[in-house]
Write an enzyme that holds these catalytic residues in place. Structure first.
Site, mmCIF file in Angstrom:
data_model
loop_
_atom_site.group_PDB
_atom_site.id
_atom_site.type_symbol
_atom_site.label_atom_id
_atom_site.label_comp_id
_atom_site.label_asym_id
_atom_site.label_seq_id
_atom_site.Cartn_x
_atom_site.Cartn_y
_atom_site.Cartn_z
ATOM 1 N N SER A 104 0.793 -1.148 0.063
ATOM 2 C CA SER A 104 0.105 0.040 0.057
ATOM 3 C C SER A 104 0.591 1.311 -0.053
ATOM 4 O O SER A 104 1.553 1.668 -0.728
ATOM 5 C CB SER A 104 -1.058 0.090 1.150
ATOM 6 O OG SER A 104 -1.901 0.867 1.232
ATOM 7 N N ASP A 241 -2.355 6.119 -3.431
ATOM 8 C CA ASP A 241 -1.509 5.495 -2.814
ATOM 9 C C ASP A 241 -0.904 4.566 -3.642
ATOM 10 O O ASP A 241 -1.427 4.194 -4.635
ATOM 11 C CB ASP A 241 -1.584 4.976 -1.246
ATOM 12 C CG ASP A 241 -2.856 3.942 -1.445
ATOM 13 O OD1 ASP A 241 -3.583 4.065 -2.248
ATOM 14 O OD2 ASP A 241 -3.070 3.585 -0.406
ATOM 15 N N ASP A 243 -1.144 1.185 -3.998
ATOM 16 C CA ASP A 243 -1.916 0.190 -4.347
ATOM 17 C C ASP A 243 -3.344 0.661 -4.916
ATOM 18 O O ASP A 243 -4.347 0.047 -5.333
ATOM 19 C CB ASP A 243 -1.989 -0.872 -3.458
ATOM 20 C CG ASP A 243 -2.869 -0.548 -1.890
ATOM 21 O OD1 ASP A 243 -3.192 0.644 -1.783
ATOM 22 O OD2 ASP A 243 -3.622 -1.509 -1.484
ATOM 23 N N ASP A 245 -6.130 2.027 -3.447
ATOM 24 C CA ASP A 245 -7.242 1.608 -2.533
ATOM 25 C C ASP A 245 -7.634 2.945 -1.767
ATOM 26 O O ASP A 245 -8.703 2.992 -1.310
ATOM 27 C CB ASP A 245 -7.197 0.649 -1.747
ATOM 28 C CG ASP A 245 -6.266 0.916 -0.634
ATOM 29 O OD1 ASP A 245 -5.560 1.706 -0.462
ATOM 30 O OD2 ASP A 245 -5.906 -0.385 0.466
#
Length: 453
Positions: A104, A241, A243, A245
């Site tokens: 992440s 960010d 990843d 999400d």
């Protein structure tokens, strides 16, 4: 032995805690718990595997896919994709489960492995515990034609983009947007979907080299996005960010629009469209008091949960609610996603700018953020924070002083001897003064030196 799974999968330094051997073993364990034990079709179980562009993701993905296929799971390798794309594709393909390899917003040396159950759902604690228990058992090792096969999921990104475009309430012609992809998993699909939706797109942070993810860009470093929005005269900026999400935004003047403000804008839009189930928004206790006030004025109920998007998701599923999220920018649309989706959130926010013809700065005025001060009090007995009389008395006095214009929250860390003291007030000076006073009480009353065996 401490629990291997944390709040969002297994995460740590790649080749430190998170080795290729552990990745393979986790995959073999998940193959049993999420694959064979839950597969009732009689066919070989299937799994989707995706990753962010970290260099370590290459060997970790190889290890995961080897573990799965050697345990009789057919693998669909989706390559580099956002976490919410992996979750969506598990459901879209009707796969038995999915694996996302990402850390992440963490720096490049870290990595993580998280699992999604059928339907793209996050795993409850008891299923993660079952995977950990399976690690101690002999792996399932089929032979011959029973071993799993690995194939490239060639249209994975296209499926996800088509899905995102199908959620739009309004096209984005006339909207100029800067998209910061954090040199992460959204570098390919996020700019593409905004362009296809009709926006004029300026791209930054979309040149991943395996080592630069989240490095000075993205939702944890908004300065480059703010500068780019102002320099290009854009209507807004969207920051992901690593990843993708989560999503934070910037208005045309370079002002940050955080997750609370984004949720306020989208909750009102959904209510107006008749799509906000029971007129409820789900958010964590860390959301700004200004969000609660704004929602109350709009006749929307705020349902609070503990900190973490998994608790938001649980509350949304239990109540069948439409929208939820966190101040950090994890926003969940139950109609379209099973987890926070930064690309989806950015699209929906840009669509409101296009639909209303109002600048993001004006839309964000629906909520007034109250000054918020957070102090981490270290080296204290966090287990006593909710039972100490002196602390409780200090909190009551502080809340009485703040009245309806402020809020106090004391929260023990889940892993460290730390108590987090958060205070919101009508002005920063009052918030700082009250927070420091409470922090001193916590420091004195809960000091570890005062705890006896």
């Amino acid at each position: 032995m401490s629990r291997l799974f944390g709040t969002d999968g297994v995460r740590g330094l790649a080749n430190g805690l998170l080795t290729a051997e552990l990745a393979l073993q986790l995959a073999q364990a998940a193959a049993v718990v999420l694959g064979h034990d839950r597969n009732m079709s009689g066919n070989r179980p299937r799994a989707v595997v995706a990753r962010d562009p970290r260099a370590s993701g290459e060997f970790l993905a190889a290890a995961v896919e080897a573990g799965l296929s050697s345990s009789g799971i057919d693998v669909y390798d989706a390559g580099v994709l956002p976490t919410p794309a992996a979750a969506y594709l598990v459901a879209d393909l009707d796969a038995d489960f999915g694996v996302m390899i990402s850390a992440s917003h963490n720096p490049a040396p870290d990595n993580g492995i998280k699992f999604f159950a059928r339907g793209g759902q996050k795993l409850p604690d008891e299923v993660e515990d079952a995977i950990e228990e399976q690690l101690a058992k002999e792996p399932y090792r089929p032979v011959g034609g029973e071993v799993g096969r690995i194939q490239r999921f060639a249209d994975a990104e296209d499926r996800y983009i088509v899905h995102l475009l199908g959620t739009l309430p309004h096209r984005l012609e006339g909207v100029k947007v800067v998209v910061d992809c954090a040199h992460g998993a959204a570098s390919g699909c996020s700019p593409q979907v905004f362009k296809t939706a009709g926006a004029d797109v300026i791209i930054i942070g979309a040149e991943p080299d395996g080592l630069n993810i989240n490095d000075g860009v993205g939702s944890t470093h908004l300065s480059p996005l703010k500068a780019a929005v102002v320099a290009h005269g854009a209507d807004l900026g969207i920051a992901h960010d690593g990843d993708a999400d989560r999503c934070l935004a910037v208005d045309h003047e370079g002002n940050e629009v955080d997750g609370d403000q984004i949720m306020a804008i989208l909750a009102l839009a959904l209510k107006e469209a008749g799509k906000l189930k029971d007129d409820v928004l789900v958010a964590t206790v860390m959301s700004n008091l200004g969000l609660r006030i704004a929602l109350r004025e709009a006749d929307i109920t705020l349902r609070e949960t503990g900190v973490g998007d998994r608790y938001v998701l649980e509350a949304m599923r239990e109540g069948g609610f439409s929208l939820g999220g966190e101040q950090s920018g994890h926003v969940i649309f139950a109609e379209y996603a099973t987890t926070g989706d930064g690309v989806l959130t950015g699209l929906q926010l840009a669509a409101q700018v296009a639909l209303t013809g109002r600048p993001l700065k004006e839309l964000a005025t629906v909520m007034t953020k109250l000054p918020q001060v957070l102090i981490n009090v270290k080296d204290v007995d966090r287990s006593r924070v909710n039972g100490d009389e002196a602390v409780a008395e200090a909190v009551a006095k502080a809340q009485l002083r703040l009245g309806d214009t402020g809020r106090v929250l004391l929260r023990p860390s889940g892993t460290e001897p730390v108590v987090r003291v958060m205070v919101e007030a009508a002005d920063h000076e009052t918030a700082q003064e009250v927070a420091e006073g409470l922090a001193q009480v916590v420091r004195t009353e809960l000091a570890l030196a005062l705890v006896t065996d």
